[in-house]
Design a protein around this motif. Sequence first.
Motif, PDB file in Angstrom:
ATOM      1  N   CYS A  35      -3.183  71.390 -58.677  1.00  0.00           N
ATOM      2  CA  CYS A  35      -4.061  70.727 -57.705  1.00  0.00           C
ATOM      3  C   CYS A  35      -3.324  70.525 -56.375  1.00  0.00           C
ATOM      4  N   ILE A  36      -2.028  70.196 -56.467  1.00  0.00           N
ATOM      5  CA  ILE A  36      -1.219  70.020 -55.249  1.00  0.00           C
ATOM      6  C   ILE A  36      -1.081  71.360 -54.518  1.00  0.00           C
ATOM      7  N   GLU A  37      -0.845  72.423 -55.283  1.00  0.00           N
ATOM      8  CA  GLU A  37      -0.684  73.753 -54.678  1.00  0.00           C
ATOM      9  C   GLU A  37      -1.962  74.174 -53.941  1.00  0.00           C
ATOM     10  N   LYS A  38      -3.093  73.854 -54.579  1.00  0.00           N
ATOM     11  CA  LYS A  38      -4.383  74.198 -53.982  1.00  0.00           C
ATOM     12  C   LYS A  38      -4.574  73.431 -52.671  1.00  0.00           C
ATOM     13  N   ARG A  39      -4.245  72.128 -52.737  1.00  0.00           N
ATOM     14  CA  ARG A  39      -4.414  71.279 -51.554  1.00  0.00           C
ATOM     15  C   ARG A  39      -3.534  71.766 -50.401  1.00  0.00           C
ATOM     16  N   ALA A  40      -2.271  72.082 -50.703  1.00  0.00           N
ATOM     17  CA  ALA A  40      -1.311  72.453 -49.656  1.00  0.00           C
ATOM     18  C   ALA A  40      -1.430  73.923 -49.262  1.00  0.00           C
ATOM     19  N   GLU A  41      -2.142  74.680 -50.081  1.00  0.00           N
ATOM     20  CA  GLU A  41      -2.203  76.137 -49.918  1.00  0.00           C
ATOM     21  C   GLU A  41      -0.801  76.738 -49.899  1.00  0.00           C
ATOM     22  N   LEU A  59       2.351  63.785 -51.286  1.00  0.00           N
ATOM     23  CA  LEU A  59       1.184  64.599 -51.637  1.00  0.00           C
ATOM     24  C   LEU A  59       0.843  64.412 -53.126  1.00  0.00           C
ATOM     25  N   GLU A  60       1.873  64.401 -53.950  1.00  0.00           N
ATOM     26  CA  GLU A  60       1.706  64.228 -55.401  1.00  0.00           C
ATOM     27  C   GLU A  60       0.981  62.905 -55.682  1.00  0.00           C
ATOM     28  N   GLU A  62      -0.940  61.169 -53.583  1.00  0.00           N
ATOM     29  CA  GLU A  62      -2.315  61.219 -53.052  1.00  0.00           C
ATOM     30  C   GLU A  62      -3.248  61.988 -53.988  1.00  0.00           C
ATOM     31  N   VAL A  63      -2.778  63.138 -54.441  1.00  0.00           N
ATOM     32  CA  VAL A  63      -3.635  63.979 -55.297  1.00  0.00           C
ATOM     33  C   VAL A  63      -3.837  63.296 -56.651  1.00  0.00           C
ATOM     34  N   GLU A  66      -6.443  60.672 -56.317  1.00  0.00           N
ATOM     35  CA  GLU A  66      -7.774  61.303 -56.230  1.00  0.00           C
ATOM     36  C   GLU A  66      -8.283  61.754 -57.594  1.00  0.00           C
TER      37      GLU A  66
END
Length: 172
Positions: A35-41, A59-60, A62-63, A66
């Motif tokens: 999910c983090i990889e997707k968010r950060a692209e 980021l970890e 925050e995700v 969520e």
Amino acid sequence: MKKIILLGYMGCGKSTIAQNLSKTTKIPFLDLDKCIEKRAELSISEIFEQHGEVYFRKLEHEVFVELLQSSENSIIGLGGGTPCYANNHELLKRDDVVSIYLKASIDTLYNRLVHNKSKRPLIANMDEEEMRAFIAKHLFDRSFYYNHAQYKVSVDDKTVEETVQDILEVLA
Ligand SMILES: Nc1ncnc2c1ncn2[C@@H]1O[C@H](COP(=O)(O)OP(=O)(O)O)[C@@H](O)[C@H]1O
Ligand SMILES: O=C(O)C1=C[C@@H](OP(=O)(O)O)[C@@H](O)[C@H](O)C1
Ligand SMILES: [Mg+2]
């Protein structure tokens, strides 16, 4: 129950077991790192390289928050460090969360990680001796947080299927 959360050290099998537990239970699974990889692209390695660990931890958090906000039932595989930063371990106490620590010995972790370290920036550049010493100390440091989990399931010398069965017994 809404969220089944798997935590534990890198290589203990969170991602693998979450996926297999999902197949058996038909509860959808989410891997926090994915999910983090997707968010950060970006891949986890690229996030560490380009932005550093502090950014990754932010980021970890925050995700993770969520994912917990969603009302869907899910199985969530955390990253190895997730419960150890940003008071994320406090989030495991929520009423709608069942947290399970997949507990592995240093030998099990070493044997699984030694050929699987390239995508794990914390150990990617270590030689074997260095990595064994790192795992031993790091696991000790992190155990305090892992022990906040509601349940513990030992994964040493177990197949994926056996660990999934043990988790189902805990959940029953
Ligand atoms: N019995 C087992 N249970 C879980 N993973 C296993 C087992 N035996 C070997 N493995 C391997 O160990 C690695 C575990 O990695 P992974 O599931 O990504 O763990 P994590 O997400 O906790 O870092 C995978 O390469 C998996 O194929
Ligand atoms: O232990 C850690 O701090 C980390 C574990 C990794 O996840 P896995 O435990 O799934 O390898 C990933 O989140 C990142 O490389 C940092
Ligand atoms: Mg994982």
